[in-house]
Design an enzyme around this catalytic site. Sequence first.
Site, PDB file in Angstrom:
ATOM      1  N   VAL A  10      35.644   4.244 -28.767  1.00 48.44           N
ATOM      2  CA  VAL A  10      36.411   5.466 -28.953  1.00 48.44           C
ATOM      3  C   VAL A  10      35.940   6.112 -30.242  1.00 48.44           C
ATOM      4  CG1 VAL A  10      38.430   4.747 -27.662  1.00 48.44           C
ATOM      5  CG2 VAL A  10      38.258   4.147 -30.064  1.00 48.44           C
ATOM      6  N   ASN A 195      34.167   9.936 -37.545  1.00 41.58           N
ATOM      7  CA  ASN A 195      32.908   9.187 -37.636  1.00 41.58           C
ATOM      8  C   ASN A 195      33.097   7.798 -38.243  1.00 41.58           C
ATOM      9  OD1 ASN A 195      31.461  11.453 -36.609  1.00 41.58           O
ATOM     10  ND2 ASN A 195      31.530  12.358 -38.666  1.00 41.58           N
ATOM     11  N   ARG A 196      34.313   7.268 -38.139  1.00 45.43           N
ATOM     12  CA  ARG A 196      34.660   5.937 -38.650  1.00 45.43           C
ATOM     13  C   ARG A 196      34.507   5.804 -40.166  1.00 45.43           C
ATOM     14  NH1 ARG A 196      35.768   2.953 -34.295  1.00 45.43           N
ATOM     15  NH2 ARG A 196      34.727   3.442 -32.325  1.00 45.43           N
ATOM     16  N   LEU A 197      34.440   6.919 -40.857  1.00 41.98           N
ATOM     17  CA  LEU A 197      34.401   6.891 -42.324  1.00 41.98           C
ATOM     18  C   LEU A 197      35.831   7.004 -42.847  1.00 41.98           C
ATOM     19  CD1 LEU A 197      31.225   9.075 -43.020  1.00 41.98           C
ATOM     20  CD2 LEU A 197      31.439   6.577 -42.947  1.00 41.98           C
TER      21      LEU A 197
END
Length: 218
Positions: A10, A195-197
């Site tokens: 996801v 962006n998973r940051l």
Amino acid sequence: MTGDTVVPGVGSAGNAEQKGLSRADLAADWCTQFDRWFRDVVAALPEPTAMVVGTADAAGRPSGRTVLLKRYDPEGFVFFTNHTSRKGAEALANPYASLVFPWFALGRQVTVTGRVGPVGRAETEEYFASRPRGSQLGAWASPQSQVIPDRNYLVERQREVAERFAGTDPIPPPPHWGGLRVVPDVVEFWQGRANRLHDRFRYRRSEQGDWIVERLAP
């Protein structure tokens, strides 16, 4: 193909596109910061007090389950349970625990690690008196985490307990039932970002007893 089920990725967790979390946003202490986020959760989620409690037995084998947070203050987080249940027995045998508040609908998560121990009996009695009568009877009727033969065993135990305490109000808490307080050494606030940051900030208790705030890589 091996036949294994592949879990699709996801792009983000919860509302990860919302405003991020910066050091300037944080309160000076973890309890005030938790209170800020908790107020948001109460207004938005159906089970705002749900948390995952992780414990481990004397050999270090872990277990986890979802329970309901009942109180929090600068001293820690309190929940109530049968002390002979798996989580109760593990918490008393290996006095460390973790908590996870999975508030993913808001793109947030709070994790806690620290020592765990029983609250005072007066605090247990005060909370137990506030529970619905059916829940009070259930605490006496259920040998939590023990093997039982069938559902009827619980029904019969509930009937026996109801007869025993007929005319007693409030029902006293069982001697093996009470509160457990997790006194945190670390409280981490996780804010989902694109962006998973993600933004992660950790409140860590120093050897001197004060709290250090650190940003962690996601």
